[in-house]
Design an enzyme around this catalytic site. Structure first.
Site, PDB file in Angstrom:
ATOM      1  CG  ASP A 241      -0.335  -1.637   2.951  1.00 15.12           C
ATOM      2  OD1 ASP A 241       0.232  -2.235   2.019  1.00 15.12           O
ATOM      3  OD2 ASP A 241      -1.499  -1.902   3.311  1.00 15.12           O
TER       4      ASP A 241
ATOM      5  CE  LYS B 212      -1.507  -4.918   1.724  1.00 17.37           C
ATOM      6  NZ  LYS B 212      -2.664  -4.173   2.204  1.00 17.37           N
TER       7      LYS B 212
ATOM      8  CB  CYS C  62      -2.681  -3.939   6.029  1.00 10.61           C
ATOM      9  SG  CYS C  62      -4.048  -3.142   5.158  1.00 10.61           S
TER      10      CYS C  62
HETATM   11  N1  TIU Z   1      -2.649  -0.781   5.483  1.00 13.37           N
HETATM   12  C1  TIU Z   1      -3.695  -0.751   6.293  1.00 13.37           C
HETATM   13  O1  TIU Z   1      -3.620  -1.117   7.457  1.00 13.37           O
HETATM   14  N2  TIU Z   1      -4.897  -0.239   5.789  1.00 13.37           N
HETATM   15  C2  TIU Z   1      -5.831   0.365   6.542  1.00 13.37           C
HETATM   16  O2  TIU Z   1      -6.880   0.765   6.036  1.00 13.37           O
HETATM   17  N3  TIU Z   1      -5.567   0.539   7.864  1.00 13.37           N
HETATM   18  C3  TIU Z   1      -6.290   1.229   8.775  1.00 13.37           C
HETATM   19  O3  TIU Z   1      -5.958   1.159   9.953  1.00 13.37           O
HETATM   20  N4  TIU Z   1      -7.323   1.958   8.377  1.00 13.37           N
END
Ligand code: TIU
Length: 221
Positions: A25, A130, A163
């Site tokens: 991400d 995802k 994530c």
């Molecule tokens: N990619 C990921 O970690 N999504 C999140 O929503 N992370 C947060 O820390 N909010």
């Protein structure tokens, strides 16, 4: 020849081939103003700062011929893959699907959903959308790794305790040997990052190993 990396809680040996880098991400939605991370009320500066290190890790993986996987947390334009619980949770300034300065928040194909330029995938690499926090949930990641004979995962990206950790735990339960690259992952909360690194490698590596990028580079000589 396997590579042996100086790691915590003890040395981590990875096979080549057989190893994949999984970059979680590294999207504008998490590192730039007006994205999902920002609308949740987070200070995005910390995660933006690791972009050069993640780029260096991706270059390292490419130089070693590893499988490279990039994930994006994203939803379909009609939000059919976004549970109401996820959309309505908390009180963000903009909800998933709302129009923000980089397009609709966390929606596939919108400018803000793209991976940052410095970490962009190249032809031949796996790019996975995802809908959840974990990269194995509702994706083909397991089959894609199996088809390539991957047994070891090197993980990086954001955010460490959301994530990245969810994906590492999913992978660990599926039998993968996982290494989290300490300086190629970051959280909006420094104490959560440090706790995550600690809990991953406690109890003899209950979830896996951690090491800095320099340890991987040193192992490769
Ligand atoms: N990619 C990921 O970690 N999504 C999140 O929503 N992370 C947060 O820390 N909010």
């Amino acid at each position: 020849m396997p590579l042996t990396v100086s790691a915590e809680p003890y040395a981590y040996t990875l096979p080549e081939p057989g190893t994949a880098l999984v970059v979680i991400d590294m999207q504008r939605d998490f590192v730039e103003p007006g994205g999902f991370g920002d609308t949740l009320g987070n200070d995005i500066g910390r995660v933006a700062a690791i972009v050069p290190t993640v780029a260096r890790l991706i270059a390292f993986a490419r130089s070693r011929g590893w499988t490279v996987v990039h994930t994006r947390e994203s939803h379909a334009a009609d939000l059919s893959d976004c549970p109401p619980a996820k959309r309505t949770r908390g009180s963000p300034s903009l909800r998933i699907g709302d129009e923000g300065p980089m397009g609709r928040i966390l929606v596939r194909g919108e400018p803000g959903n793209a991976i940052v330029d410095a970490c962009a995938p190249v032809a031949g690499e796996i790019v996975l959308d995802k809908p959840g926090k974990g990269a194995f949930y509702a994706t083909r990641l397991g089959e894609l790794l199996q088809a390539r004979g991957v047994t070891h995962l090197v993980l990086a990206g954001v955010t460490t305790e959301v994530c990245v950790q969810t994906t590492m735990r999913e992978a660990n339960d599926r039998g993968y040997e996982c290494l989290l690259v300490e300086d190629a992952t970051e959280s909006y909360f420094p104490e959560f990052k440090s706790a995550t690194l600690d809990m991953v490698r406690a109890q003899g590596g209950i979830v896996g190993w951690t090491a800095p990028l320099a340890a991987l580079e040193a192992a490769a000589g």
